[in-house]
Scaffold this motif. Structure first.
Motif, PDB file in Angstrom:
ATOM      1  N   ILE A  12       0.822  -1.205   0.000  1.00 30.36           N
ATOM      2  CA  ILE A  12       0.000   0.000   0.000  1.00 30.36           C
ATOM      3  C   ILE A  12       0.861   1.261   0.000  1.00 30.36           C
ATOM      4  N   THR A  13       1.943   1.257   0.758  1.00 33.59           N
ATOM      5  CA  THR A  13       2.735   2.484   0.921  1.00 33.59           C
ATOM      6  C   THR A  13       3.708   2.744  -0.230  1.00 33.59           C
ATOM      7  N   HIS A  14       4.091   1.678  -0.959  1.00 37.31           N
ATOM      8  CA  HIS A  14       5.111   1.863  -1.992  1.00 37.31           C
ATOM      9  C   HIS A  14       4.655   1.453  -3.384  1.00 37.31           C
ATOM     10  N   PHE A  15       4.071   0.240  -3.510  1.00 33.48           N
ATOM     11  CA  PHE A  15       3.751  -0.293  -4.831  1.00 33.48           C
ATOM     12  C   PHE A  15       2.442   0.242  -5.402  1.00 33.48           C
ATOM     13  N   LEU A  16       1.566   0.770  -4.571  1.00 38.54           N
ATOM     14  CA  LEU A  16       0.286   1.291  -5.044  1.00 38.54           C
ATOM     15  C   LEU A  16       0.490   2.655  -5.698  1.00 38.54           C
ATOM     16  N   LYS A  17       0.188   2.733  -7.001  1.00 38.74           N
ATOM     17  CA  LYS A  17       0.430   3.959  -7.764  1.00 38.74           C
ATOM     18  C   LYS A  17      -0.742   4.921  -7.691  1.00 38.74           C
ATOM     19  N   ASP A  18      -1.979   4.383  -7.822  1.00 37.83           N
ATOM     20  CA  ASP A  18      -3.149   5.249  -7.859  1.00 37.83           C
ATOM     21  C   ASP A  18      -4.382   4.437  -7.494  1.00 37.83           C
ATOM     22  N   VAL A  19      -5.443   5.133  -7.042  1.00 44.84           N
ATOM     23  CA  VAL A  19      -6.709   4.479  -6.732  1.00 44.84           C
ATOM     24  C   VAL A  19      -7.864   5.330  -7.232  1.00 44.84           C
ATOM     25  N   GLN A  20      -9.005   4.665  -7.402  1.00 43.01           N
ATOM     26  CA  GLN A  20     -10.241   5.372  -7.749  1.00 43.01           C
ATOM     27  C   GLN A  20     -11.347   4.891  -6.812  1.00 43.01           C
ATOM     28  N   PHE A  21     -11.946   5.834  -6.105  1.00 45.90           N
ATOM     29  CA  PHE A  21     -12.994   5.501  -5.151  1.00 45.90           C
ATOM     30  C   PHE A  21     -14.214   4.924  -5.875  1.00 45.90           C
ATOM     31  N   MET A  22     -14.774   3.834  -5.324  1.00 45.16           N
ATOM     32  CA  MET A  22     -15.972   3.230  -5.908  1.00 45.16           C
ATOM     33  C   MET A  22     -17.203   3.435  -5.016  1.00 45.16           C
ATOM     34  N   GLU A  23     -17.109   2.993  -3.751  1.00 42.30           N
ATOM     35  CA  GLU A  23     -18.284   3.029  -2.889  1.00 42.30           C
ATOM     36  C   GLU A  23     -17.850   2.799  -1.447  1.00 42.30           C
ATOM     37  N   ASN A  24     -18.684   3.240  -0.509  1.00 44.17           N
ATOM     38  CA  ASN A  24     -18.472   2.837   0.868  1.00 44.17           C
ATOM     39  C   ASN A  24     -19.811   2.669   1.562  1.00 44.17           C
ATOM     40  N   ASN A  25     -19.827   1.785   2.562  1.00 43.26           N
ATOM     41  CA  ASN A  25     -21.028   1.488   3.326  1.00 43.26           C
ATOM     42  C   ASN A  25     -20.586   1.135   4.735  1.00 43.26           C
ATOM     43  N   ASP A  26     -20.898   2.041   5.678  1.00 44.24           N
ATOM     44  CA  ASP A  26     -20.515   1.839   7.064  1.00 44.24           C
ATOM     45  C   ASP A  26     -18.988   1.668   7.143  1.00 44.24           C
ATOM     46  N   ILE A  27     -18.516   0.517   7.604  1.00 43.63           N
ATOM     47  CA  ILE A  27     -17.070   0.330   7.762  1.00 43.63           C
ATOM     48  C   ILE A  27     -16.394  -0.195   6.492  1.00 43.63           C
ATOM     49  N   TYR A  28     -17.155  -0.424   5.413  1.00 47.82           N
ATOM     50  CA  TYR A  28     -16.613  -1.034   4.193  1.00 47.82           C
ATOM     51  C   TYR A  28     -16.443   0.009   3.094  1.00 47.82           C
ATOM     52  N   THR A  29     -15.281  -0.041   2.425  1.00 46.63           N
ATOM     53  CA  THR A  29     -14.971   0.879   1.329  1.00 46.63           C
ATOM     54  C   THR A  29     -14.339   0.102   0.183  1.00 46.63           C
ATOM     55  N   TRP A  30     -14.689   0.484  -1.076  1.00 51.21           N
ATOM     56  CA  TRP A  30     -14.168  -0.179  -2.263  1.00 51.21           C
ATOM     57  C   TRP A  30     -13.408   0.825  -3.134  1.00 51.21           C
ATOM     58  N   PHE A  31     -12.251   0.391  -3.616  1.00 55.87           N
ATOM     59  CA  PHE A  31     -11.458   1.170  -4.560  1.00 55.87           C
ATOM     60  C   PHE A  31     -11.066   0.292  -5.748  1.00 55.87           C
ATOM     61  N   LEU A  32     -10.827   0.918  -6.883  1.00 56.54           N
ATOM     62  CA  LEU A  32     -10.035   0.313  -7.943  1.00 56.54           C
ATOM     63  C   LEU A  32      -8.619   0.823  -7.766  1.00 56.54           C
TER      64      LEU A  32
END
Length: 319
Positions: free
Chosen positions: A64-84
């Motif tokens: 997450i801190t080094h290899f992840l280049k970019d994300v796109q928010f998809m959805e969240n519900n309560d404690i759950y969140t989705w990204f591409l």
């Protein structure tokens, strides 16, 4: 004949259609053509299978801190969140594994096309009447690539063990399906030196030393090279196999990424050895007498004759 060795030659591929899309294996199998490097006007039929490689466990601490280049928010519900998400390009950890067959025959096209399965029963009589003639009709050129491995002409640097006996020897090397990185998807293959052993039907009690040798050497190799201990492997034989030169699949016991390791095609090597040990020494072997039940795809060359033959089988009366 063409040799695709770099990105430029790969980009000459002209897409025709998708043969198979497998969301479980995260793969696409494509049919198209590639120009012959010796005669660019000639287009050779080609099959390209592209699959996403597994995430290496060693990336975990910094994924997450080094290899992840970019994300796109998809959805969240309560404690759950989705990204591409998109990862940084890495020479050490490629994103895709690409397998190419070129020139590909119509047999290859049928083999890699998505198929509907039907379960068939192959008696010893049906083997002699239908299956054996089908196997015998294959020209030696279909398994020339196997002979090249056995003789050391190809992939000699990949061989992990070689038992040189011409009748009961074998080689062990990584299977082309493995990315050589992800230990959980470890995939090796042991190939018999003898071209006379075409499939499980040809295995007899005299082959027990070879089978035991494959089992013990595979265990030794993965222990010494990758630190996997007892019980870490699943060894099995396909019937029907994908090619008719006897071979044993050797995979990580925790790897479930292939339909070929399921019931209806895979026979555990330990069970094969045990059955041979219990069977009498004289007379036809157990695999020459056994009725084998397996799934047959509707693109397989045996599909129509074997499906038709099922109607003639004697039905077992209920008890």
């Amino acid at each position: 004949m063409t040799t695709v060795k770099d990105i430029n030659s790969l980009r000459l591929f002209k897409f025709e259609r998708i043969l198979n899309d497998d969301p479980v294996a995260h793969s696409l199998t494509l049919l198209g053509t590639i120009p012959d490097i010796q005669n660019p006007e000639t287009k050779l039929q080609a099959i390209i299978r592209v699959e996403k490689t597994s995430l290496p466990a060693q990336q975990g601490p910094t994924l997450i801190t080094h290899f992840l280049k970019d994300v796109q928010f998809m959805e969240n519900n309560d404690i759950y969140t989705w990204f591409l998400g998109w990862l940084e390009a890495s020479r050490e950890h490629p994103d895709l594994k690409i397998n190419i067959i070129c020139p590909a025959t119509e047999v290859h096209v049928r083999k890699y096309t998505k198929q509907e399965l039907v379960m068939v029963q192959e008696t010893a009589k049906l083997y002699e009447k239908i299956v054996k003639p089908y196997i015998d009709a294959f020209p030696p050129s279909r398994t020339q690539w196997v002979e090249d491995i056995i003789t050391g002409k190809s992939e000699a640097d990949k061989v992990l063990h070689r038992s040189p006996d011409p009748d009961f020897g074998y080689v062990i090397l990584p299977d082309m399906k493995w990315d050589l990185i992800t230990l959980q998807s470890l995939y090796l293959v042991a190939i018999s030196s003898s071209s006379a052993i075409r499939s499980l039907r040809d295995i007899r009690k005299i082959h027990l030393p070879m089978l035991r040798g494959i089992r013990s050497e595979a265990t030794r190799i993965v222990q010494e090279k990758w630190g996997l201990g007892a019980g870490a492997l699943r060894l099995f034989v396909h019937y029907q196999p994908s090619y008719y030169h006897f071979h044993v699949h050797i995979v990580n016991a925790n790897f479930h990424g292939t339909m070929g390791s399921t019931v209806g095609q895979a026979h555990l090597l330990d069970d094969i050895i045990s059955m041979l040990e219990l069977y009498p020494d004289d007379g036809p072997g157990i695999f020459q007498r056994l009725t084998l039940t397996y799934g047959l795809g509707n693109q397989h060359g045996l599909f129509e004759p074997m499906k038709e033959a099922q109607a003639s089988l004697e039905q077992i009366a209920p008890i």
